[in-house]
Design an enzyme around this catalytic site. Structure first.
Site, PDB file in Angstrom:
ATOM      1  N   HIS A  72      -1.359  -3.435  -0.133  1.00  0.00           N
ATOM      2  CA  HIS A  72      -2.229  -3.789  -1.259  1.00  0.00           C
ATOM      3  C   HIS A  72      -1.849  -5.196  -1.744  1.00  0.00           C
ATOM      4  O   HIS A  72      -0.663  -5.459  -1.968  1.00  0.00           O
ATOM      5  CB  HIS A  72      -2.046  -2.764  -2.380  1.00  0.00           C
ATOM      6  CG  HIS A  72      -2.735  -3.142  -3.646  1.00  0.00           C
ATOM      7  ND1 HIS A  72      -4.111  -3.221  -3.752  1.00  0.00           N
ATOM      8  CD2 HIS A  72      -2.244  -3.494  -4.867  1.00  0.00           C
ATOM      9  CE1 HIS A  72      -4.432  -3.594  -4.972  1.00  0.00           C
ATOM     10  NE2 HIS A  72      -3.322  -3.767  -5.674  1.00  0.00           N
ATOM     11  N   ARG A  86     -19.274  11.406   3.983  1.00  0.00           N
ATOM     12  CA  ARG A  86     -17.996  10.700   4.037  1.00  0.00           C
ATOM     13  C   ARG A  86     -16.867  11.593   4.581  1.00  0.00           C
ATOM     14  O   ARG A  86     -16.037  11.172   5.397  1.00  0.00           O
ATOM     15  CB  ARG A  86     -17.654  10.199   2.627  1.00  0.00           C
ATOM     16  CG  ARG A  86     -16.317   9.573   2.444  1.00  0.00           C
ATOM     17  CD  ARG A  86     -16.157   8.319   3.300  1.00  0.00           C
ATOM     18  NE  ARG A  86     -14.918   7.692   2.947  1.00  0.00           N
ATOM     19  CZ  ARG A  86     -14.803   6.697   2.062  1.00  0.00           C
ATOM     20  NH1 ARG A  86     -15.873   6.185   1.509  1.00  0.00           N
ATOM     21  NH2 ARG A  86     -13.631   6.188   1.782  1.00  0.00           N
ATOM     22  N   GLY A 139      -7.106  -9.496  10.656  1.00  0.00           N
ATOM     23  CA  GLY A 139      -6.181  -8.727  11.491  1.00  0.00           C
ATOM     24  C   GLY A 139      -4.819  -9.383  11.611  1.00  0.00           C
ATOM     25  O   GLY A 139      -4.062  -9.097  12.536  1.00  0.00           O
ATOM     26  N   SER A 140      -4.476 -10.233  10.626  1.00  0.00           N
ATOM     27  CA  SER A 140      -3.208 -10.967  10.762  1.00  0.00           C
ATOM     28  C   SER A 140      -1.996 -10.050  10.583  1.00  0.00           C
ATOM     29  O   SER A 140      -0.946 -10.287  11.177  1.00  0.00           O
ATOM     30  CB  SER A 140      -3.154 -12.134   9.777  1.00  0.00           C
ATOM     31  OG  SER A 140      -3.079 -11.668   8.447  1.00  0.00           O
ATOM     32  N   ASN A 141      -2.136  -8.997   9.780  1.00  0.00           N
ATOM     33  CA  ASN A 141      -1.009  -8.068   9.640  1.00  0.00           C
ATOM     34  C   ASN A 141      -0.817  -7.252  10.914  1.00  0.00           C
ATOM     35  O   ASN A 141       0.312  -6.969  11.314  1.00  0.00           O
ATOM     36  CB  ASN A 141      -1.213  -7.162   8.417  1.00  0.00           C
ATOM     37  CG  ASN A 141      -0.908  -7.903   7.129  1.00  0.00           C
ATOM     38  OD1 ASN A 141       0.249  -8.158   6.819  1.00  0.00           O
ATOM     39  ND2 ASN A 141      -1.949  -8.305   6.402  1.00  0.00           N
ATOM     40  N   MET A 157     -10.548  -0.853   4.746  1.00  0.00           N
ATOM     41  CA  MET A 157     -11.154  -0.991   3.426  1.00  0.00           C
ATOM     42  C   MET A 157     -11.623   0.310   2.787  1.00  0.00           C
ATOM     43  O   MET A 157     -12.011   0.328   1.628  1.00  0.00           O
ATOM     44  CB  MET A 157     -12.339  -1.964   3.506  1.00  0.00           C
ATOM     45  CG  MET A 157     -11.929  -3.375   3.857  1.00  0.00           C
ATOM     46  SD  MET A 157     -10.743  -4.053   2.677  1.00  0.00           S
ATOM     47  CE  MET A 157     -11.852  -4.534   1.366  1.00  0.00           C
ATOM     48  N   ASP A 163      -4.458   2.896  -4.204  1.00  0.00           N
ATOM     49  CA  ASP A 163      -3.395   1.949  -4.570  1.00  0.00           C
ATOM     50  C   ASP A 163      -2.356   2.588  -5.486  1.00  0.00           C
ATOM     51  O   ASP A 163      -1.932   1.992  -6.484  1.00  0.00           O
ATOM     52  CB  ASP A 163      -3.988   0.703  -5.271  1.00  0.00           C
ATOM     53  CG  ASP A 163      -4.973  -0.034  -4.375  1.00  0.00           C
ATOM     54  OD1 ASP A 163      -4.804   0.019  -3.153  1.00  0.00           O
ATOM     55  OD2 ASP A 163      -5.899  -0.650  -4.913  1.00  0.00           O
TER      56      ASP A 163
HETATM   57  C1  GRF Z   1      -4.387  -7.900   3.347  1.00  0.00           C
HETATM   58  O1  GRF Z   1      -4.332  -8.927   2.412  1.00  0.00           O
HETATM   59  C2  GRF Z   1      -4.038  -6.568   2.727  1.00  0.00           C
HETATM   60  O2  GRF Z   1      -3.257  -6.689   1.579  1.00  0.00           O
HETATM   61  C3  GRF Z   1      -5.397  -6.016   2.361  1.00  0.00           C
HETATM   62  O3  GRF Z   1      -6.260  -6.477   3.371  1.00  0.00           O
HETATM   63  C4  GRF Z   1      -5.786  -7.700   3.892  1.00  0.00           C
HETATM   64  C5  GRF Z   1      -5.833  -7.652   5.377  1.00  0.00           C
HETATM   65  O4  GRF Z   1      -5.544  -8.906   5.942  1.00  0.00           O
HETATM   66  N1  GRF Z   1      -5.348  -4.595   2.253  1.00  0.00           N
HETATM   67  P1  GRF Z   1      -5.443  -9.095   7.508  1.00  0.00           P
HETATM   68  O5  GRF Z   1      -6.752  -8.607   8.080  1.00  0.00           O
HETATM   69  O6  GRF Z   1      -4.288  -8.307   8.005  1.00  0.00           O
HETATM   70  O7  GRF Z   1      -5.266 -10.566   7.707  1.00  0.00           O
END
Ligand code: GRF
Length: 216
Positions: free
Chosen positions: A114, A70, A14-16, A95, A169
């Protein structure tokens, strides 16, 4: 103020999402109004809780176990997202590929990240600073994408923020971030630098889309 919903999963940390939450504190022209995870153990839920952002789980594993098709899961997800009346939906570590059952409600309002360098036109490849062409690593996610990149011997890695169109993608590119591969890189060290770049490009992309006040 643009309303943003973030979709996340348990595959990352969840860092983003955290980068977006931090940017919001420093004067971002958008507000994360909800975080939805595909399982209860997604760390993004903890981050949302700490930032006091409404959060919920739409458990994909449980839906599969119950025999939910789905398309039905995507419809349920769309309904959950709609309750937040979002202007923009950010897939940050989400995902599952999303198709028409979800996207028909949010045309050009969904962006994703991506961990590969996607080209501007289908079939093309991004030219790297050393003149070679990047493998877009389509269909690969997280550490698997980084592993493949290292194994390929490519000189630069990178990530792409793109519009989500239903083709995996492949949506139009919004921003790319390039990372030079070092000779002693491991998956962990390279992915760490890629993540730092991702944090910058996801914040810049969302910031710009919020400022423009338009869809993708
Ligand atoms: C990221 O590297 C993004 O490119 C991919 O999933 C990852 C998520 O990372 N789609 P985080 O959970 O935000 O750390």
């Amino acid at each position: 103020m643009r309303r943003i919903v973030v979709l996340t999963a348990n595959s990352g940390t969840g860092s983003n999402l955290q980068a977006l939450l931090d940017a919001q504190v420093s004067g971002f022209d958008g507000q994360i109004v909800g975080v939805i995870a595909s399982s209860a153990d997604a760390y993004g839920l903890v981050r949302a809780h700490e930032a006091d952002v409404p959060r919920e789980v739409l458990d994909y594993g449980a839906a599969c176990a119950a025999g939910t098709p789905r398309a039905r899961y995507e419809e349920d997800l769309a309904r959950a997202v709609q309750r937040y009346s979002p202007d923009l939906i950010v897939l940050a570590g989400w995902m599952l590929s999303l198709g028409e059952p979800f996207l028909k409600y949010f045309r050009w309002r969904v962006i994703g990240l991506h961990p590969g360098l996607l080209p501007s036109k289908p079939g093309e490849r991004v030219r790297l600073p050393d003149g070679s062409l990047a493998d877009p690593l389509c269909g690969l996610a997280g550490e698997n994408a980084v592993k493949a990149l290292l194994a390929s011997g490519q000189t630069y890695a990178g990530s792409t923020v793109h519009a989500v169109t239903g083709e995996v993608d492949a949506g139009p590119v919004i921003r790319r971030g390039l990372v030079k591969v070092r000779p002693d890189d491991t998956v962990a060290t390279l992915y760490d630098r890629m993540k730092q770049t991702e944090h910058r490009i996801i914040v810049e992309s969302v910031w710009e889309l919020c400022r423009q006040g338009s869809t993708v």
